[in-house]
Design an enzyme around this catalytic site. Structure first.
Site, PDB file in Angstrom:
ATOM      1  N   GLU A  87      92.765 120.031  47.951  1.00  0.00           N
ATOM      2  CA  GLU A  87      93.533 121.033  48.705  1.00  0.00           C
ATOM      3  C   GLU A  87      93.047 121.168  50.151  1.00  0.00           C
ATOM      4  OE1 GLU A  87      93.642 124.934  46.891  1.00  0.00           O
ATOM      5  OE2 GLU A  87      95.262 125.595  48.216  1.00  0.00           O
ATOM      6  N   LYS A 271      91.301 132.842  42.006  1.00  0.00           N
ATOM      7  CA  LYS A 271      91.623 131.423  42.241  1.00  0.00           C
ATOM      8  C   LYS A 271      91.058 131.001  43.596  1.00  0.00           C
ATOM      9  CE  LYS A 271      94.257 127.811  43.747  1.00  0.00           C
ATOM     10  NZ  LYS A 271      94.281 127.244  45.109  1.00  0.00           N
ATOM     11  N   ASP A 287      80.637 120.504  34.609  1.00  0.00           N
ATOM     12  CA  ASP A 287      81.817 120.729  33.762  1.00  0.00           C
ATOM     13  C   ASP A 287      82.626 121.902  34.330  1.00  0.00           C
ATOM     14  OD1 ASP A 287      83.567 121.577  31.759  1.00  0.00           O
ATOM     15  OD2 ASP A 287      82.206 121.056  30.140  1.00  0.00           O
ATOM     16  N   HIS A 385      96.283 127.608  56.928  1.00  0.00           N
ATOM     17  CA  HIS A 385      96.401 126.685  55.800  1.00  0.00           C
ATOM     18  C   HIS A 385      97.460 125.626  56.087  1.00  0.00           C
ATOM     19  CE1 HIS A 385      96.369 125.253  51.709  1.00  0.00           C
ATOM     20  NE2 HIS A 385      97.663 125.507  51.582  1.00  0.00           N
TER      21      HIS A 385
HETATM   22  C1  LIG Z   1      91.787 127.153  58.177  1.00  0.00           C
HETATM   23  C2  LIG Z   1      90.979 128.076  59.074  1.00  0.00           C
HETATM   24  C3  LIG Z   1      89.490 127.813  58.838  1.00  0.00           C
HETATM   25  C4  LIG Z   1      91.332 127.775  60.523  1.00  0.00           C
HETATM   26  O1  LIG Z   1      90.781 128.766  61.332  1.00  0.00           O
HETATM   27  P1  LIG Z   1      90.767 128.666  62.926  1.00  0.00           P
HETATM   28  O2  LIG Z   1      90.635 130.027  63.486  1.00  0.00           O
HETATM   29  O3  LIG Z   1      91.893 127.822  63.371  1.00  0.00           O
HETATM   30  O4  LIG Z   1      89.411 127.861  63.130  1.00  0.00           O
HETATM   31  P2  LIG Z   1      88.728 127.418  64.483  1.00  0.00           P
HETATM   32  O5  LIG Z   1      89.495 126.276  65.064  1.00  0.00           O
HETATM   33  O6  LIG Z   1      88.407 128.584  65.339  1.00  0.00           O
HETATM   34  O7  LIG Z   1      87.331 126.835  63.916  1.00  0.00           O
HETATM   35  C5  LIG Z   1      86.341 127.686  63.357  1.00  0.00           C
HETATM   36  C6  LIG Z   1      85.516 126.904  62.375  1.00  0.00           C
HETATM   37  O8  LIG Z   1      86.280 126.619  61.198  1.00  0.00           O
HETATM   38  C7  LIG Z   1      85.973 125.311  60.723  1.00  0.00           C
HETATM   39  N1  LIG Z   1      87.182 124.483  60.879  1.00  0.00           N
HETATM   40  C8  LIG Z   1      88.372 124.868  61.370  1.00  0.00           C
HETATM   41  N2  LIG Z   1      89.265 123.856  61.328  1.00  0.00           N
HETATM   42  C9  LIG Z   1      88.609 122.801  60.794  1.00  0.00           C
HETATM   43  C10 LIG Z   1      88.991 121.474  60.483  1.00  0.00           C
HETATM   44  N3  LIG Z   1      90.226 121.010  60.727  1.00  0.00           N
HETATM   45  N4  LIG Z   1      88.070 120.661  59.947  1.00  0.00           N
HETATM   46  C11 LIG Z   1      86.830 121.095  59.698  1.00  0.00           C
HETATM   47  N5  LIG Z   1      86.399 122.340  59.992  1.00  0.00           N
HETATM   48  C12 LIG Z   1      87.283 123.196  60.515  1.00  0.00           C
HETATM   49  C13 LIG Z   1      84.831 124.800  61.577  1.00  0.00           C
HETATM   50  O9  LIG Z   1      83.603 125.167  60.983  1.00  0.00           O
HETATM   51  C14 LIG Z   1      85.061 125.565  62.858  1.00  0.00           C
HETATM   52  O10 LIG Z   1      83.894 125.717  63.643  1.00  0.00           O
HETATM   53  P3  LIG Z   1      83.272 124.471  64.461  1.00  0.00           P
HETATM   54  O11 LIG Z   1      82.292 123.880  63.537  1.00  0.00           O
HETATM   55  O12 LIG Z   1      84.388 123.522  64.766  1.00  0.00           O
HETATM   56  O13 LIG Z   1      82.663 125.085  65.637  1.00  0.00           O
HETATM   57  C15 LIG Z   1      91.292 129.592  58.805  1.00  0.00           C
HETATM   58  O14 LIG Z   1      92.643 129.835  59.113  1.00  0.00           O
HETATM   59  C16 LIG Z   1      91.024 130.005  57.384  1.00  0.00           C
HETATM   60  O15 LIG Z   1      89.890 130.211  56.978  1.00  0.00           O
HETATM   61  N6  LIG Z   1      92.107 130.183  56.590  1.00  0.00           N
HETATM   62  C17 LIG Z   1      91.997 130.468  55.178  1.00  0.00           C
HETATM   63  C18 LIG Z   1      92.243 129.184  54.435  1.00  0.00           C
HETATM   64  C19 LIG Z   1      92.115 129.279  52.943  1.00  0.00           C
HETATM   65  O16 LIG Z   1      91.726 130.287  52.391  1.00  0.00           O
HETATM   66  N7  LIG Z   1      92.468 128.202  52.261  1.00  0.00           N
HETATM   67  C20 LIG Z   1      92.464 128.112  50.850  1.00  0.00           C
HETATM   68  C21 LIG Z   1      93.788 127.610  50.380  1.00  0.00           C
HETATM   69  S1  LIG Z   1      94.951 128.946  50.164  1.00  0.00           S
HETATM   70  C22 LIG Z   1      94.669 129.383  48.487  1.00  0.00           C
HETATM   71  O17 LIG Z   1      94.815 128.541  47.646  1.00  0.00           O
HETATM   72  C23 LIG Z   1      93.969 130.649  48.059  1.00  0.00           C
HETATM   73  C24 LIG Z   1      94.498 132.024  48.345  1.00  0.00           C
HETATM   74  C25 LIG Z   1      94.592 132.216  49.817  1.00  0.00           C
HETATM   75  O18 LIG Z   1      95.766 132.251  47.786  1.00  0.00           O
HETATM   76  C26 LIG Z   1      93.478 132.974  47.733  1.00  0.00           C
HETATM   77  C27 LIG Z   1      93.802 134.419  47.909  1.00  0.00           C
HETATM   78  O19 LIG Z   1      95.006 134.782  47.952  1.00  0.00           O
HETATM   79  O20 LIG Z   1      92.822 135.220  47.961  1.00  0.00           O
HETATM   80  N1  LIG Z   2      82.205 124.414  25.571  1.00  0.00           N
HETATM   81  C1  LIG Z   2      81.573 123.620  26.434  1.00  0.00           C
HETATM   82  O1  LIG Z   2      81.416 123.976  27.586  1.00  0.00           O
HETATM   83  C2  LIG Z   2      81.050 122.288  25.995  1.00  0.00           C
HETATM   84  C3  LIG Z   2      80.541 121.405  26.918  1.00  0.00           C
HETATM   85  N2  LIG Z   2      79.995 120.188  26.556  1.00  0.00           N
HETATM   86  C4  LIG Z   2      79.454 119.213  27.496  1.00  0.00           C
HETATM   87  O2  LIG Z   2      78.010 119.246  27.400  1.00  0.00           O
HETATM   88  C5  LIG Z   2      77.439 118.586  28.511  1.00  0.00           C
HETATM   89  C6  LIG Z   2      76.219 119.327  29.011  1.00  0.00           C
HETATM   90  O3  LIG Z   2      75.318 119.552  27.961  1.00  0.00           O
HETATM   91  P1  LIG Z   2      73.748 119.594  28.228  1.00  0.00           P
HETATM   92  O4  LIG Z   2      73.102 120.156  27.031  1.00  0.00           O
HETATM   93  O5  LIG Z   2      73.461 120.259  29.528  1.00  0.00           O
HETATM   94  O6  LIG Z   2      73.441 118.063  28.454  1.00  0.00           O
HETATM   95  P2  LIG Z   2      72.520 116.978  27.721  1.00  0.00           P
HETATM   96  O7  LIG Z   2      72.399 117.183  26.269  1.00  0.00           O
HETATM   97  O8  LIG Z   2      73.023 115.654  28.200  1.00  0.00           O
HETATM   98  O9  LIG Z   2      71.134 117.241  28.435  1.00  0.00           O
HETATM   99  C7  LIG Z   2      70.283 118.278  28.122  1.00  0.00           C
HETATM  100  C8  LIG Z   2      68.962 117.683  27.636  1.00  0.00           C
HETATM  101  O10 LIG Z   2      68.260 117.106  28.732  1.00  0.00           O
HETATM  102  C9  LIG Z   2      66.850 117.179  28.484  1.00  0.00           C
HETATM  103  N3  LIG Z   2      66.173 117.618  29.725  1.00  0.00           N
HETATM  104  C10 LIG Z   2      65.437 116.815  30.564  1.00  0.00           C
HETATM  105  N4  LIG Z   2      64.980 117.524  31.609  1.00  0.00           N
HETATM  106  C11 LIG Z   2      65.408 118.787  31.471  1.00  0.00           C
HETATM  107  C12 LIG Z   2      65.267 119.980  32.249  1.00  0.00           C
HETATM  108  N5  LIG Z   2      64.553 120.003  33.391  1.00  0.00           N
HETATM  109  N6  LIG Z   2      65.874 121.087  31.827  1.00  0.00           N
HETATM  110  C13 LIG Z   2      66.610 121.106  30.687  1.00  0.00           C
HETATM  111  N7  LIG Z   2      66.765 120.027  29.897  1.00  0.00           N
HETATM  112  C14 LIG Z   2      66.174 118.862  30.270  1.00  0.00           C
HETATM  113  C15 LIG Z   2      66.650 118.181  27.356  1.00  0.00           C
HETATM  114  O11 LIG Z   2      66.032 117.695  26.223  1.00  0.00           O
HETATM  115  P3  LIG Z   2      65.992 116.303  25.435  1.00  0.00           P
HETATM  116  O12 LIG Z   2      65.688 115.201  26.400  1.00  0.00           O
HETATM  117  O13 LIG Z   2      64.893 116.568  24.459  1.00  0.00           O
HETATM  118  O14 LIG Z   2      67.316 116.143  24.731  1.00  0.00           O
HETATM  119  C16 LIG Z   2      68.044 118.743  27.079  1.00  0.00           C
HETATM  120  O15 LIG Z   2      68.300 118.971  25.741  1.00  0.00           O
HETATM  121  C17 LIG Z   2      78.538 118.516  29.552  1.00  0.00           C
HETATM  122  O16 LIG Z   2      78.976 117.176  29.625  1.00  0.00           O
HETATM  123  C18 LIG Z   2      79.661 119.397  28.971  1.00  0.00           C
HETATM  124  O17 LIG Z   2      80.918 118.933  29.412  1.00  0.00           O
HETATM  125  C19 LIG Z   2      79.880 119.859  25.227  1.00  0.00           C
HETATM  126  C20 LIG Z   2      80.370 120.699  24.260  1.00  0.00           C
HETATM  127  C21 LIG Z   2      81.038 121.938  24.546  1.00  0.00           C
END
Ligand SMILES: CC(C)(COP(=O)([O-])OP(=O)([O-])OC[C@H]1O[C@@H](n2cnc3c(N)ncnc32)[C@H](O)[C@@H]1OP(=O)([O-])[O-])[C@@H](O)C(=O)NCCC(=O)NCCSC(=O)C[C@@](C)(O)CC(=O)[O-]
Ligand SMILES: NC(=O)C1=CN([C@@H]2O[C@H](COP(=O)(O)OP(=O)(O)OC[C@H]3O[C@@H](n4cnc5c(N)ncnc54)[C@H](OP(=O)(O)O)[C@@H]3O)[C@@H](O)[C@H]2O)C=CC1
Length: 429
Positions: A87, A271, A287, A385
């Site tokens: 997006e 969202k 995940d 946007h």
């Molecule tokens: C889109 C902006 C940021 C423009 O805003 P602007 O005022 O035109 O930005 P600007 O030109 O003054 O730039 C300010 C800074 O924004 C960044 N920036 C600005 N443009 C760019 C670009 N092209 N590429 C990369 N970075 C960009 C960048 O960091 C920049 O600073 P800089 O680093 O350049 O000094 C602003 O209008 C905004 O934040 N709008 C909101 C957009 C948004 O929320 N999008 C999500 C999708 S809509 C949705 O799905 C969700 C929603 C909205 O329904 C959720 C809800 O209802 O709550």
């Molecule tokens: N409802 C849901 O959300 C479900 C999600 N999943 C899936 O499960 C997966 C994630 O499961 P997850 O248990 O995290 O993955 P894994 O089982 O792949 O890894 C966890 C294992 O890694 C080992 N490990 C090594 N280092 C560490 C550390 N620093 N901290 C913790 N554990 C460590 C542990 O022991 P050891 O080496 O002894 O095994 C641990 O059991 C995802 O792919 C997800 O999509 C699966 C089922 C249902």
């Protein structure tokens, strides 16, 4: 003041660079290896054999753009944030709000320990409350049995820590007892870990209760694995060309209030938060279905679906925003380890624990919500946007290469960002 983590997340004129130049700038800022840069660029990432090993019936691979959000400062540390998303305006919006926030201390976060729940459902009981007591009397032996299933986790300081028991006296299938294993999963998302433990305990739970165990599975309502982020801004941080910051702050608080009281608005508001969170979850190989399920279940935990954020006015008329949600994110396990892009993305973020990853991700969610509310309560969402979406429309109409930006600019200037207008502009050339 930022911590000296040798990364600067502020990259001047990032948007004016081409993708190769951006990659170089990001690589320099984060000190990434040429191999990681190659992977982030999408070259030689996932060979077919590896993809075939990840899921079933593989026929190919699916690509998404990977952007990097700039400007993030979280708890005084600089972060460049990888975001895989289709997006437009999401990465720009997050970068913009992080740019505003970094001038005022950035985002502050905290989190609970990474505690997951697994449920063990017991049926066939005449005395569910007595069964509950019997399970709790055997708490220590159940915890010990669970921990035998993952000695590495215990060595790492995690493991099963507690047992809760929930009773449902009257259900369509009779009384029901549900034992919850509370497990510290350290740096894992933890699903497989806790599922293994739950399945292992089933025979002992049946023996203790005299009932029949059915489900043995984690809960995605990870309400003991909570992450919080907040940001505070003085009114002048929100000044625009036409509006003063105090008015913008008030508008944002009013906009958030609708999401707090009205589920129709809360769904869209949340969202928008997930617009920031999901791309980080995806880029780091986590995940996203689990994260989505947890976030929305948490938003409805009091029986009414509401906002995951709160925006309030501070005493000086400024703005304070906060977010609280469960984020079951891992650094090990699942695709975080097997997908090369996820590994490179985690190195780019420079996070050393799953908790740190979750805290930065929550800050991105808060920034994203801030951007949406700021736009919605001032000029509306379409201006910013649609200006960025115009490039998609240009591509849809058949523009390629340099024509994409040229047609997009013409679309925005005309005030009609539509495919028909893009086609007309291309044909008129
Ligand atoms: C889109 C902006 C940021 C423009 O805003 P602007 O005022 O035109 O930005 P600007 O030109 O003054 O730039 C300010 C800074 O924004 C960044 N920036 C600005 N443009 C760019 C670009 N092209 N590429 C990369 N970075 C960009 C960048 O960091 C920049 O600073 P800089 O680093 O350049 O000094 C602003 O209008 C905004 O934040 N709008 C909101 C957009 C948004 O929320 N999008 C999500 C999708 S809509 C949705 O799905 C969700 C929603 C909205 O329904 C959720 C809800 O209802 O709550
Ligand atoms: N409802 C849901 O959300 C479900 C999600 N999943 C899936 O499960 C997966 C994630 O499961 P997850 O248990 O995290 O993955 P894994 O089982 O792949 O890894 C966890 C294992 O890694 C080992 N490990 C090594 N280092 C560490 C550390 N620093 N901290 C913790 N554990 C460590 C542990 O022991 P050891 O080496 O002894 O095994 C641990 O059991 C995802 O792919 C997800 O999509 C699966 C089922 C249902």
């Amino acid at each position: 003041m930022t911590q000296d983590n040798h990364i600067c997340s502020r990259i001047e004129n990032m948007r004016g660079l081409d993708p190769a130049q951006r990659l170089e700038a990001v690589g320099q800022a984060a000190g990434l290896s040429p191999e990681d840069l190659n992977i982030l660029a999408g070259r030689d990432v996932l060979d077919m054999a590896r993809a075939d090993g990840m899921i079933e019936n593989v026929v190919g691979k699916f690509e998404l753009p990977l952007g990097v959000a700039t400007n993030f400062v979280v708890n005084g540390k600089e972060y460049l944030v990888p975001m895989a998303v289709e997006e437009p305006s999401v990465v720009a919006a997050a970068s913009y709000m992080a740019k505003i926030a970094r001038g005022f201390g950035g985002f502050k976060t905290n989190a609970t320990a990474p505690l997951m729940r697994a449920q063990v459902q017991v049926l066939g009981l005449g005395d569910p409350h007595a069964a509950r007591q019997r399970i709790l009397s055997n708490r220590d032996s159940l915890i010990a049995a669970a921990n035998k299933k993952d000695t590495l986790l215990v060595e790492l300081g995690g493991g099963c820590q507690d047992i809760e028991v929930h009773v449902f006296d009257d259900t369509p299938v009779g009384p029901m007892v549900v034992a919850h294993l509370i497990v510290d999963v350290r740096d894992a998302m933890g699903a497989n870990t806790v599922n293994t433990m739950a399945e292992a305990l089933a025979p002992e739970v049946e023996q203790i209760t005299g009932g029949t165990v059915r489900l043995r599975i984690l809960s995605n309502l990870a309400d003991k694995r909570i992450v919080r982020a907040r940001v505070e801004l003085p009114p002048e941080a929100l000044d625009t060309k036409d509006l003063n910051g105090a008015d913008v702050a008030r508008g944002m608080v009013e906009a958030c209030t609708l999401a707090i009281i009205d589920p129709y608005r809360a769904a869209t508001h949340n969202k928008g938060i997930m617009n920031g969170i999901d791309p980080v979850v995806l880029a780091t190989g986590n995940d996203w279905r689990a994260i989505e399920a947890g976030a929305h279940a948490y938003a409805a935990r009091d029986g009414r679906y509401t906002s995951l954020t709160r925006w309030e006015l501070t005493a000086d008329g400024g703005l304070a925003g906060s977010i609280e949600l469960p984020l079951a994110l891992g650094l090990v396990g699942g695709a975080t380890k097997t997908h090369p892009s996820a590994q490179a993305a985690l190195r780019l973020m420079d996070v050393t624990s799953a908790v740190e990853l979750a805290e930065v991700t929550a800050a991105v969610g808060l920034a994203q919500n801030m951007a949406a509310l700021r736009a919605l309560s001032t000029e509306g969402i379409q201006k910013g946007h649609m200006a960025l979406h115009a490039r998609n429309i240009a591509i849809l109409a058949g523009a390629t290469g340099a024509d994409v930006d040229r047609i997009a600019r013409a679309l925005v200037a005309s005030g009609d960002v539509s495919a028909a207008n893009a086609q007309k502009l291309l044909t008129d050339d």
